[in-house]
Design a protein around this motif. Structure first.
Motif, PDB file in Angstrom:
ATOM      1  N   MET A  68     -35.994 -71.257 -14.191  1.00  0.00           N
ATOM      2  CA  MET A  68     -36.388 -70.483 -15.375  1.00  0.00           C
ATOM      3  C   MET A  68     -37.828 -69.978 -15.289  1.00  0.00           C
ATOM      4  O   MET A  68     -38.360 -69.443 -16.246  1.00  0.00           O
ATOM      5  N   ASP A  69     -38.472 -70.162 -14.110  1.00  0.00           N
ATOM      6  CA  ASP A  69     -39.907 -69.905 -14.009  1.00  0.00           C
ATOM      7  C   ASP A  69     -40.251 -68.443 -13.736  1.00  0.00           C
ATOM      8  O   ASP A  69     -41.416 -68.056 -13.785  1.00  0.00           O
ATOM      9  N   GLY A  70     -39.244 -67.642 -13.415  1.00  0.00           N
ATOM     10  CA  GLY A  70     -39.476 -66.198 -13.304  1.00  0.00           C
ATOM     11  C   GLY A  70     -40.226 -65.743 -12.067  1.00  0.00           C
ATOM     12  O   GLY A  70     -40.810 -64.668 -12.065  1.00  0.00           O
ATOM     13  N   ALA A 107     -40.500 -65.193  -7.622  1.00  0.00           N
ATOM     14  CA  ALA A 107     -39.673 -64.643  -6.546  1.00  0.00           C
ATOM     15  C   ALA A 107     -38.803 -65.702  -5.874  1.00  0.00           C
ATOM     16  O   ALA A 107     -37.660 -65.434  -5.506  1.00  0.00           O
ATOM     17  N   ALA A 108     -39.339 -66.918  -5.712  1.00  0.00           N
ATOM     18  CA  ALA A 108     -38.598 -67.941  -4.975  1.00  0.00           C
ATOM     19  C   ALA A 108     -37.348 -68.400  -5.728  1.00  0.00           C
ATOM     20  O   ALA A 108     -36.419 -68.931  -5.122  1.00  0.00           O
ATOM     21  N   THR A 109     -37.323 -68.209  -7.032  1.00  0.00           N
ATOM     22  CA  THR A 109     -36.212 -68.773  -7.811  1.00  0.00           C
ATOM     23  C   THR A 109     -35.412 -67.723  -8.566  1.00  0.00           C
ATOM     24  O   THR A 109     -34.390 -68.048  -9.155  1.00  0.00           O
ATOM     25  N   GLN A 110     -35.864 -66.495  -8.591  1.00  0.00           N
ATOM     26  CA  GLN A 110     -35.149 -65.492  -9.378  1.00  0.00           C
ATOM     27  C   GLN A 110     -35.324 -64.109  -8.775  1.00  0.00           C
ATOM     28  O   GLN A 110     -36.445 -63.663  -8.556  1.00  0.00           O
ATOM     29  N   ALA A 111     -34.208 -63.417  -8.550  1.00  0.00           N
ATOM     30  CA  ALA A 111     -34.298 -62.023  -8.129  1.00  0.00           C
ATOM     31  C   ALA A 111     -34.817 -61.214  -9.307  1.00  0.00           C
ATOM     32  O   ALA A 111     -34.422 -61.453 -10.446  1.00  0.00           O
ATOM     33  N   PRO A 112     -35.732 -60.278  -9.068  1.00  0.00           N
ATOM     34  CA  PRO A 112     -36.239 -59.459 -10.176  1.00  0.00           C
ATOM     35  C   PRO A 112     -35.090 -58.795 -10.943  1.00  0.00           C
ATOM     36  O   PRO A 112     -34.079 -58.412 -10.361  1.00  0.00           O
ATOM     37  N   ILE A 113     -35.260 -58.707 -12.252  1.00  0.00           N
ATOM     38  CA  ILE A 113     -34.243 -58.138 -13.134  1.00  0.00           C
ATOM     39  C   ILE A 113     -34.372 -56.618 -13.081  1.00  0.00           C
ATOM     40  O   ILE A 113     -35.403 -56.055 -13.462  1.00  0.00           O
TER      41      ILE A 113
END
Ligand code: C2O
Ligand code: CU
Ligand code: CU
Length: 464
Positions: free
Chosen positions: A119-121, A123-129
């Protein structure tokens, strides 16, 4: 109103003023105080359950009136600058249904909130929206305090354009005050027509410092206060690079909170230094009669490269309203219980460096420039001491995601923080317990030009 925009000097200056980058720091445009909105807009809670705060949030382009008659096209959350203020109690679930209506991809990072890595937003944990896409952020808020949110994609550009909002988490023992308000500080670098100016490489090196100071998205707004009252300001520094050295002439300030919530006991000071990313909760008694006004100021601060040459700037006006004076509530002698962290078992050293000169500035930590870095590895639950060594000629505000820390040196301080200034040429040591959340966490300079030019790293925390 006269605009003095020294950004226009930049092209000529590139060749001429090597070593005198102070010329690159623009003068601040002072505008008269203007009545109107001061407080940030409260987010609407869409979930009836008392322990769930559900918010719909949209990032979009909007026109924002920064000063009377001056409208700037900004990137906003829900059309507002700052974006909405989300309010929750410790232990609540916060759910944010986010829609990206910007022309480019983005994420939301919850600065200072100890969320799960997913949930940290970053690059390592979430593809950009992507533009037009949605994402739901959901997490429990474990700590009371003043937090904020902003993108972690091209943050130097996206935050500068206006993408920031606040998350206020209240605990069971908040001190009783006459008011309790958020004040998000920012500065924008604007051109003569009040559009957002471009960043040149010299500004990228020093950090983009603006010529228009904003408090809650407006230049020189007025905060009305009741005389006699004890007023709580939750300050957030959302600027890309400006250090705010806050003072209220003739007044002592009582600091009751740092990044991570209330401190054990109130601290009386004359001024508060707030570096980019940091928060401070400050109490002030409104003295004087009805209608009396005082200016909150940002005093000169030298963070290197000539930044100290600038005069005091006005931030916002505090004006007594016409109500009859109220009895001043007492400041509690004790605010919170925080245990000093026990001795650490892991020691790390991180060396902050700059290279490339004025024309192609790049920044590194331990010789590596993000994204070409090797993540540090750590074990969940460990206590670690981090020595942050600043080898450069300017200050860097260092921020760690996912975990809060306590200062160890040069002066120990039992208070929770997530962002700390590392003065030019100096070393700061903090201690952290890598608790609760395994995963890949970022750390970086919160001068966003520096972060986006390499002064970022990652910490991989593995469950044992
Ligand atoms: Cu406020 Cu990694 O950021
Ligand atoms: Cu953060
Ligand atoms: Cu920096």
């Amino acid at each position: 109103m006269r605009l003095s925009v020294s950004v226009a000097l930049s092209a000529a200056c590139v060749a001429a003023c090597m070593g005198d980058m102070g010329m690159m720091i623009p003068d601040v445009i002072e505008v008269p105080p203007s009545p109107g909105r001061f407080d940030t807009a409260a987010a609407v809670d869409l979930d009836p359950a008392p322990t769930v705060v559900e918010v719909a949030l949209e990032a979009r382009v909007a026109s924002v009136e920064l000063a009377p008659g001056h409208v700037t096209s900004m990137w906003t959350y829900d059309g507002a600058l700052p974006g909405p203020r989300i309010e929750a109690n410790v232990g609540d679930t916060v759910r944010v249904r986010f829609t990206n209506s910007l022309p480019e991809a983005t994420t939301i990072h919850w600065h200072g909130v100890r969320v799960p890595a997913a949930m940290d937003g970053v690059a390592a944990t979430q593809a950009p929206i992507a533009p037009g896409a949605t994402f739901t952020y959901e997490f429990v808020v474990p700590d009371a305090g003043t937090f904020w949110f902003h993108p972690h994609v091209r943050s130097d550009v996206q935050v500068e354009r206006g993408l920031y909002g606040t998350l206020v988490v209240r605990g069971p023992d908040e001190p009783a005050t006459t008011t309790d308000r958020v004040v998000v500080l920012d500065d924008l670098l604007i051109a003569d027509d009040w559009s957002i100016a471009d960043t040149d490489t010299m500004q990228a090196m020093v950090g983009r410092q603006g010529n228009l100071i904003l408090a809650n998205g407006r230049a020189h707004p007025i905060a009305l206060v009741t005389p006699g009252g004890l007023h709580r300001y939750r300050f957030v520094n959302a600027a890309n690079a400006r250090y705010f050295r806050l003072a209220l002439p003739g007044h002592r300030l009582t600091v009751i909170g740092t990044d991570g919530g209330l401190v054990p006991a109130p601290r009386e000071v004359d001024e508060v230094l707030l570096v980019p990313g940091q928060r401070a909760d400050v109490l002030v008694v409104a003295t004087g009669a009805a209608g009396e006004a005082l200016e909150w100021q940002s005093l000169p601060y030298d963070r290197g490269h000539g930044t100290g040459d600038k005069p005091t700037a006005t931030v916002f006006q505090q004006r007594n309203d016409d109500a009859a004076p109220v009895a001043t509530p007492a400041v509690p002698a004790t605010l919170a219980t925080i245990a000093a962290l026990p001795a650490a078992t892991v020691q790390r050293e991180l060396r902050l460096a700059e290279s490339g000169g004025h024309h192609a500035p790049t920044f590194s930590i331990n010789g590596e420039t993000f994204p070409a870095i090797t993540p540090l590895t750590a074990r969940l639950g460990d206590l670690e001491d981090w020595s942050i060594v600043n080898t450069t000629g300017m200050d860097h505000p260092f921020h760690l995601h996912g975990f809060r820390f306590q200062l160890i040196a040069p002066a120990a301080d039992v208070a929770w923080r997530d962002t700390i200034n590392i003065p030019a040429g100096q070393t700061v040591v903090f201690r952290t317990r890598l608790e609760d959340h395994p995963g890949r966490w970022m750390f970086h300079c919160h001068i966003l030009e520096h972060a986006e030019r390499g002064m970022m790293g990652e910490l991989e925390v593995a469950a044992p």
